[in-house]
Design an enzyme around this catalytic site. Structure first.
Site, PDB file in Angstrom:
ATOM      1  N   ASP A 118       0.877  -1.153   0.000  1.00  0.00           N
ATOM      2  CA  ASP A 118       0.000   0.000   0.000  1.00  0.00           C
ATOM      3  C   ASP A 118       0.933   1.227   0.000  1.00  0.00           C
ATOM      4  O   ASP A 118       2.115   1.116   0.340  1.00  0.00           O
ATOM      5  CB  ASP A 118      -0.875  -0.035   1.257  1.00  0.00           C
ATOM      6  CG  ASP A 118      -1.693   1.228   1.411  1.00  0.00           C
ATOM      7  OD1 ASP A 118      -2.343   1.636   0.436  1.00  0.00           O
ATOM      8  OD2 ASP A 118      -1.664   1.823   2.509  1.00  0.00           O
ATOM      9  N   ASP A 168      -1.585  -0.545   6.000  1.00  0.00           N
ATOM     10  CA  ASP A 168      -1.815   0.111   7.292  1.00  0.00           C
ATOM     11  C   ASP A 168      -3.303   0.252   7.606  1.00  0.00           C
ATOM     12  O   ASP A 168      -3.650   0.699   8.697  1.00  0.00           O
ATOM     13  CB  ASP A 168      -1.167   1.506   7.322  1.00  0.00           C
ATOM     14  CG  ASP A 168      -1.871   2.491   6.399  1.00  0.00           C
ATOM     15  OD1 ASP A 168      -2.247   2.091   5.280  1.00  0.00           O
ATOM     16  OD2 ASP A 168      -2.045   3.654   6.796  1.00  0.00           O
ATOM     17  N   ARG A 226     -11.770   7.918  -2.986  1.00  0.00           N
ATOM     18  CA  ARG A 226     -12.139   9.335  -2.889  1.00  0.00           C
ATOM     19  C   ARG A 226     -13.645   9.526  -2.651  1.00  0.00           C
ATOM     20  O   ARG A 226     -14.050  10.236  -1.726  1.00  0.00           O
ATOM     21  CB  ARG A 226     -11.700  10.055  -4.177  1.00  0.00           C
ATOM     22  CG  ARG A 226     -11.613  11.560  -4.025  1.00  0.00           C
ATOM     23  CD  ARG A 226     -11.115  12.186  -5.324  1.00  0.00           C
ATOM     24  NE  ARG A 226      -9.827  11.641  -5.755  1.00  0.00           N
ATOM     25  CZ  ARG A 226      -9.334  11.769  -6.979  1.00  0.00           C
ATOM     26  NH1 ARG A 226     -10.006  12.415  -7.909  1.00  0.00           N
ATOM     27  NH2 ARG A 226      -8.165  11.234  -7.282  1.00  0.00           N
ATOM     28  N   ASP A 230      -0.073   5.118   0.823  1.00  0.00           N
ATOM     29  CA  ASP A 230      -0.305   6.100   1.893  1.00  0.00           C
ATOM     30  C   ASP A 230      -0.260   5.395   3.255  1.00  0.00           C
ATOM     31  O   ASP A 230      -1.057   4.497   3.511  1.00  0.00           O
ATOM     32  CB  ASP A 230      -1.690   6.750   1.714  1.00  0.00           C
ATOM     33  CG  ASP A 230      -1.816   7.501   0.387  1.00  0.00           C
ATOM     34  OD1 ASP A 230      -0.929   8.300   0.087  1.00  0.00           O
ATOM     35  OD2 ASP A 230      -2.804   7.279  -0.329  1.00  0.00           O
ATOM     36  N   SER A 235      -5.341   5.113  -4.192  1.00  0.00           N
ATOM     37  CA  SER A 235      -5.203   6.477  -4.701  1.00  0.00           C
ATOM     38  C   SER A 235      -4.996   6.529  -6.213  1.00  0.00           C
ATOM     39  O   SER A 235      -4.125   5.856  -6.757  1.00  0.00           O
ATOM     40  CB  SER A 235      -4.020   7.171  -4.027  1.00  0.00           C
ATOM     41  OG  SER A 235      -3.824   8.443  -4.621  1.00  0.00           O
ATOM     42  N   ARG A 236      -5.800   7.383  -6.847  1.00  0.00           N
ATOM     43  CA  ARG A 236      -5.619   7.610  -8.285  1.00  0.00           C
ATOM     44  C   ARG A 236      -4.414   8.508  -8.546  1.00  0.00           C
ATOM     45  O   ARG A 236      -4.056   8.756  -9.690  1.00  0.00           O
ATOM     46  CB  ARG A 236      -6.890   8.221  -8.859  1.00  0.00           C
ATOM     47  CG  ARG A 236      -8.030   7.221  -8.810  1.00  0.00           C
ATOM     48  CD  ARG A 236      -9.363   7.804  -9.199  1.00  0.00           C
ATOM     49  NE  ARG A 236     -10.384   6.764  -9.047  1.00  0.00           N
ATOM     50  CZ  ARG A 236     -11.302   6.455  -9.957  1.00  0.00           C
ATOM     51  NH1 ARG A 236     -11.339   7.113 -11.087  1.00  0.00           N
ATOM     52  NH2 ARG A 236     -12.167   5.500  -9.739  1.00  0.00           N
ATOM     53  N   ASN A 237      -3.827   9.010  -7.478  1.00  0.00           N
ATOM     54  CA  ASN A 237      -2.632   9.850  -7.588  1.00  0.00           C
ATOM     55  C   ASN A 237      -1.358   9.070  -7.258  1.00  0.00           C
ATOM     56  O   ASN A 237      -0.305   9.685  -7.041  1.00  0.00           O
ATOM     57  CB  ASN A 237      -2.749  11.046  -6.634  1.00  0.00           C
ATOM     58  CG  ASN A 237      -3.914  11.957  -6.991  1.00  0.00           C
ATOM     59  OD1 ASN A 237      -3.989  12.454  -8.104  1.00  0.00           O
ATOM     60  ND2 ASN A 237      -4.837  12.152  -6.062  1.00  0.00           N
ATOM     61  N   GLY A 294      -7.423   4.262   3.529  1.00  0.00           N
ATOM     62  CA  GLY A 294      -7.579   3.197   2.547  1.00  0.00           C
ATOM     63  C   GLY A 294      -8.879   3.276   1.753  1.00  0.00           C
ATOM     64  O   GLY A 294      -9.102   2.487   0.847  1.00  0.00           O
TER      65      GLY A 294
HETATM   66  C1  BG6 Z   1      -5.797   5.950  -0.103  1.00  0.00           C
HETATM   67  C2  BG6 Z   1      -5.814   6.853   1.110  1.00  0.00           C
HETATM   68  O1  BG6 Z   1      -4.523   5.452  -0.296  1.00  0.00           O
HETATM   69  O2  BG6 Z   1      -6.193   6.665  -1.266  1.00  0.00           O
HETATM   70  C3  BG6 Z   1      -7.175   7.516   1.249  1.00  0.00           C
HETATM   71  O3  BG6 Z   1      -5.541   6.083   2.276  1.00  0.00           O
HETATM   72  C4  BG6 Z   1      -7.536   8.227  -0.047  1.00  0.00           C
HETATM   73  O4  BG6 Z   1      -7.131   8.435   2.324  1.00  0.00           O
HETATM   74  C5  BG6 Z   1      -7.497   7.210  -1.189  1.00  0.00           C
HETATM   75  O5  BG6 Z   1      -8.855   8.769   0.041  1.00  0.00           O
HETATM   76  C6  BG6 Z   1      -7.869   7.824  -2.542  1.00  0.00           C
HETATM   77  O6  BG6 Z   1      -6.913   8.765  -2.906  1.00  0.00           O
HETATM   78  P1  BG6 Z   1      -7.036   9.736  -4.166  1.00  0.00           P
HETATM   79  O7  BG6 Z   1      -5.649  10.289  -4.301  1.00  0.00           O
HETATM   80  O8  BG6 Z   1      -7.445   8.895  -5.338  1.00  0.00           O
HETATM   81  O9  BG6 Z   1      -8.070  10.757  -3.836  1.00  0.00           O
HETATM   82 MG    MG Z   2      -2.760   3.144   3.544  1.00  0.00          MG
END
Ligand code: BG6
Ligand code: MG
Length: 222
Positions: A9, A170, A49, A11, A116-118, A46
Site C-alpha cells: 500500500d 496500514d 475518494r 499512503d 489512490s488515483r494519484n 484506505g
Molecule cells: C488511499 C488513502 O490510499 O487513497 C485515502 O488512504 C484516499 O485516504 C485514497 O482517500 C484515494 O486517494 P485519491 O488520491 O485517489 O483521492
Molecule cells: Mg494506507
C-alpha cells in the site's frame, strides 16, 4: 513455496501522505460546515475518494446529488494536488526505502496497490517510482478495498501468482483486501485494528523482512 513479490500500500506504508489527505478533506468539511477531526479521519484510511466523501457527508447528515458530489470530490483532489506539490523524499516514511531495498535484495518483485488515483504522482514526488516494478491503477479496478481487486491487478501486472505475494497495509480494509486476494498480509500499525493480518509491525521502520519471509503461505495458497 517462497514469496516472489512484495506488494505495498502507499499512503501510510511507504509515504506520509495521510496528513495531506486529511488537510484537504478538512477544508471541504469546513466549507460544508461539517465537524471533522483527525479521529473521524481514521475511518477514511484506505477508502477511495468518493467513499471518503460519502463518509464525511454522512457525519454531517448531508445528502447531495451525484453532480454536487463529483464537484466536491474534484475540489478536494485539487486541494490535495496543491499540497502534493510540496512533497519530497522527506515525506518517505522512516524505514520504507530500506524495506524496499531489502525486499529487492531478497529477489522479490516490488508492486504498489493503492486506492489512490494519484499513486504514480505521489511515488514520483517522493522519488520512489523507479524503485517499483508495477503500480496498479486504482482507476481501472472495479471494486475498491476491502475487495481484493487492486492487489490481484498488481500481482497480474508483476506476473506473479497471488499465492506467491506478500502484501503490506496500514488500513483494516487493505488487510481484508490482501487476505481476500489469498496473499499473506502484513499489517503496519495497531495490532488490534489490523487483527486479520498474519503478522503486524508497529511501523514500516519496525518491519523485520526476515521474519516476514519465514512465513509460510497458507495451504490453500500453495
Ligand atoms: C488511499 C488513502 O490510499 O487513497 C485515502 O488512504 C484516499 O485516504 C485514497 O482517500 C484515494 O486517494 P485519491 O488520491 O485517489 O483521492
Ligand atoms: Mg494506507
Amino acid at each position: 513455496m517462497a514469496f516472489r513479490a512484495a506488494i505495498f500500500d502507499l499512503d501510510g506504508v511507504l509515504v506520509d501522505s495521510a496528513r495531506l489527505h486529511f488537510v484537504a478533506w478538512k477544508r471541504i468539511a469546513d466549507e460544508l460546515g461539517i465537524a471533522f477531526d483527525e479521529h473521524d479521519n481514521e475511518a477514511l484510511k484506505g477508502v477511495d475518494r468518493m467513499g471518503s466523501l460519502d463518509h464525511i457527508l454522512a457525519l454531517g447528515a448531508v445528502s447531495l446529488d451525484l453532480p454536487a458530489k463529483e464537484e466536491l470530490a474534484a475540489r478536494k483532489n485539487g486541494y490535495y494536488l496543491d499540497a502534493l506539490a510540496t512533497m519530497t523524499d522527506a515525506d518517505i516514511l522512516p524505514g520504507a526505502t530500506a524495506l524496499l531495498a531489502s525486499a529487492r535484495a531478497a529477489g522479490l518483485a516490488l508492486g504498489v496497490a493503492s486506492a489512490s488515483r494519484n499513486a504514480v504522482m505521489v511515488l514520483e514526488r517522493a522519488g520512489l517510482l523507479d524503485s517499483i516494478d508495477f503500480v496498479a491503477d486504482a482507476a481501472k479496478v472495479a471494486r475498491s478495498k476491502p475487495a481484493p481487486d487492486i492487489f490481484l491487478a498488481c500481482a497480474a501486472g508483476l506476473d506473479v501468482a497471488p499465492a506467491a505475494c506478500v502484501g503490506f497495509e496500514d488500513a483494516a480494509a487493505g488487510v481484508t483486501a490482501i487476505k481476500a486476494a489469498d496473499m499473506v498480509a502484513i499489517g503496519i500499525g495497531d495490532a488490534g485494528i489490523l487483527a486479520e493480518a498474519d503478522l503486524v509491525f508497529a511501523s514500516t521502520a519496525a518491519v523485520d523482512l526476515d521474519q516476514v519471509l519465514r512465513l509460510t503461505p497458507a495451504p490453500s495458497q500453495v
